[in-house]
Scaffold this motif. Structure first.
Motif, PDB file in Angstrom:
ATOM      1  N   PRO A 183     110.042  75.259  84.605  1.00 53.03           N
ATOM      2  CA  PRO A 183     109.274  75.706  83.439  1.00 53.03           C
ATOM      3  C   PRO A 183     107.939  76.286  83.897  1.00 53.03           C
ATOM      4  O   PRO A 183     107.424  75.906  84.956  1.00 53.03           O
ATOM      5  N   TYR A 184     107.409  77.213  83.130  1.00 51.50           N
ATOM      6  CA  TYR A 184     106.106  77.779  83.486  1.00 51.50           C
ATOM      7  C   TYR A 184     105.003  76.840  83.024  1.00 51.50           C
ATOM      8  O   TYR A 184     104.978  76.396  81.871  1.00 51.50           O
ATOM      9  N   GLY A 185     104.073  76.540  83.926  1.00 56.05           N
ATOM     10  CA  GLY A 185     102.914  75.724  83.591  1.00 56.05           C
ATOM     11  C   GLY A 185     101.640  76.500  83.831  1.00 56.05           C
ATOM     12  O   GLY A 185     101.554  77.313  84.764  1.00 56.05           O
ATOM     13  N   SER A 186     100.627  76.260  83.014  1.00 56.98           N
ATOM     14  CA  SER A 186      99.347  76.956  83.170  1.00 56.98           C
ATOM     15  C   SER A 186      98.584  76.368  84.352  1.00 56.98           C
ATOM     16  O   SER A 186      98.444  75.147  84.456  1.00 56.98           O
ATOM     17  N   PRO A 187      98.064  77.217  85.240  1.00 59.05           N
ATOM     18  CA  PRO A 187      97.359  76.715  86.422  1.00 59.05           C
ATOM     19  C   PRO A 187      95.899  76.407  86.136  1.00 59.05           C
ATOM     20  O   PRO A 187      95.377  76.699  85.050  1.00 59.05           O
ATOM     21  N   VAL A 188      95.233  75.819  87.121  1.00 58.80           N
ATOM     22  CA  VAL A 188      93.784  75.640  87.076  1.00 58.80           C
ATOM     23  C   VAL A 188      93.131  77.020  87.064  1.00 58.80           C
ATOM     24  O   VAL A 188      93.564  77.923  87.779  1.00 58.80           O
ATOM     25  N   ASP A 189      92.108  77.190  86.259  1.00 59.64           N
ATOM     26  CA  ASP A 189      91.424  78.471  86.150  1.00 59.64           C
ATOM     27  C   ASP A 189      90.671  78.768  87.449  1.00 59.64           C
ATOM     28  O   ASP A 189      89.687  78.099  87.764  1.00 59.64           O
ATOM     29  N   THR A 244      85.552  73.230  86.498  1.00 62.44           N
ATOM     30  CA  THR A 244      86.331  72.498  85.503  1.00 62.44           C
ATOM     31  C   THR A 244      87.628  71.950  86.102  1.00 62.44           C
ATOM     32  O   THR A 244      88.475  71.449  85.371  1.00 62.44           O
ATOM     33  N   ALA A 245      87.777  72.064  87.406  1.00 59.60           N
ATOM     34  CA  ALA A 245      89.001  71.576  88.059  1.00 59.60           C
ATOM     35  C   ALA A 245      89.196  70.084  87.777  1.00 59.60           C
ATOM     36  O   ALA A 245      88.253  69.301  87.871  1.00 59.60           O
ATOM     37  N   PRO A 246      90.410  69.682  87.426  1.00 60.14           N
ATOM     38  CA  PRO A 246      90.678  68.280  87.048  1.00 60.14           C
ATOM     39  C   PRO A 246      90.864  67.387  88.269  1.00 60.14           C
ATOM     40  O   PRO A 246      91.967  66.919  88.563  1.00 60.14           O
ATOM     41  N   TRP A 247      89.780  67.114  88.983  1.00 59.41           N
ATOM     42  CA  TRP A 247      89.881  66.335  90.209  1.00 59.41           C
ATOM     43  C   TRP A 247      90.392  64.921  89.959  1.00 59.41           C
ATOM     44  O   TRP A 247      91.072  64.339  90.808  1.00 59.41           O
ATOM     45  N   GLU A 248      90.073  64.365  88.800  1.00 61.29           N
ATOM     46  CA  GLU A 248      90.586  63.028  88.491  1.00 61.29           C
ATOM     47  C   GLU A 248      92.110  63.038  88.420  1.00 61.29           C
ATOM     48  O   GLU A 248      92.782  62.123  88.913  1.00 61.29           O
ATOM     49  N   LEU A 271      94.336  73.058  94.751  1.00 65.58           N
ATOM     50  CA  LEU A 271      94.271  73.196  93.300  1.00 65.58           C
ATOM     51  C   LEU A 271      95.326  74.149  92.743  1.00 65.58           C
ATOM     52  O   LEU A 271      95.704  74.045  91.567  1.00 65.58           O
ATOM     53  N   GLY A 272      95.808  75.076  93.569  1.00 63.63           N
ATOM     54  CA  GLY A 272      96.861  75.970  93.105  1.00 63.63           C
ATOM     55  C   GLY A 272      98.191  75.283  92.890  1.00 63.63           C
ATOM     56  O   GLY A 272      99.126  75.888  92.341  1.00 63.63           O
TER      57      GLY A 272
END
Length: 310
Positions: free
Chosen positions: A95-101, A107-111, A187-188
């Motif tokens: 499925p296609y998922g939206s990546p980190v901007d 705003t990267a979701p490091w948690e 992050l990619g």
């Protein structure tokens, strides 16, 4: 199969799967997400097709696909139980998922990254799991660097590589005990479905190995001054809070992260110099940062310049 032939056929396969999943498919976005020697990825609407590297092993890829399908809380689930053969290239569907901007790294979701890695590392290793391929990819990047000639950045990168222990150069077994590892964490490799939680993607290097490797690239970015300390600590704290196994709760993480951070710094530097030479361009500021880190690694054995995080 040439890239010219592969892309249309791969896109057609993605479209066919999308229409099977959603007979009323809006046929929106269609395009190429990546086209590299080690993998070509295309999208049609909410479906992605990936042609894996030409030398991908069918049995190992099938095993990685099975592992990821069994960990829906960690990985984006695949759309099929096994890879298919497309003119000699192994193809999987997702499925296609939206990546980190990429334009808003703060705003990267490091948690989420830390938590997902901890969950993966806590998962029992299946007996059939292949080896994690992170060190092998680093070794291949260095092998590619050796062919670029007498560029002034080559020597410090190769010296930093030679100073690494054999396991980090894929010349000896990885330290034990092994855990399930992603093998190429950055992050990619993070996406999410609409309104859903973040999940990991890219299973090509998934397997049994030393968990510190998965934390090595963020550690390298921090050590090179490319990742702010606050974001590094958010990642590290979430990994610890979720029970990550790479190091003990009271242990200085750099005792175990130093070698993977060095190895992944060398890998990044090797790729960056190789690409710069191929493109006929000068090194930019980010390129020079990782190459300077390689010089420091040789000058100060056993310590990749970093801030204390204990």
């Amino acid at each position: 199969m040439t890239a010219t032939t592969l892309l249309p056929e791969l896109t057609a396969r993605a479209e066919g799967i999308a229409h099977t999943r959603t007979p009323t498919c809006p046929c929106g976005t269609t395009g190429t997400l990546a086209d590299r020697p080690d993998g070509t990825v295309v999208r049609h609407a909410d479906t992605v097709a990936k042609a894996h590297a030409p030398d991908a092993d069918a049995g190992e890829l099938a095993g990685r696909l099975t592992i990821s399908a069994g960990l829906p809380d960690v990985f984006l689930p695949p759309l099929g139980p096994a890879p298919v053969d497309l003119h000699g290239r192994l193809v999987t569907f997702w499925p296609y998922g939206s990546p980190v901007d990429p334009d808003d790294p703060h705003t990267a979701p490091w948690e989420a990254v830390g938590t997902l890695l901890a969950l993966l590392h806590r998962t029992p290793v299946p007996e059939s799991a292949p080896d994690m391929r992170g060190p092998l990819k680093a070794a291949r990047a260095v092998a590619g660097l050796r062919s670029v000639g007498d560029h002034p950045a080559v020597a410090p990168v190769l010296r930093a590589w030679a100073a690494l222990p054999a396991w980090a150069r894929a010349e000896a077994p990885m330290p034990q005990p092994a855990t399930l590892c992603h093998g190429d964490l950055h992050l990619g490799q993070l996406v999410r479905l609409p309104e859903g939680p973040w999940r990991l993607i890219d299973i090509d290097d998934l397997g049994a190995g030393t968990p510190a490797w998965d934390l090595g690239r963020p550690a390298a970015w921090f050590a090179c001054g490319l990742l702010p300390g606050e974001e590094w600590m958010r990642f590290l704290d979430s990994y610890r809070a979720a029970g990550g196994t790479a190091f003990g709760s009271e242990e200085d993480p750099w005792a175990v992260l130093d070698v993977p951070a060095r190895a992944l710094t060398v890998q990044t530097a090797a790729r960056t110099v190789t690409k710069a030479v191929a493109d006929g361009r000068d090194l930019d500021e980010l390129d020079r940062a990782v190459i300077d880190a390689c010089r420091r690694m040789v000058a100060v054995p056993g310590q990749l310049t970093h801030k204390s995080t204990k």
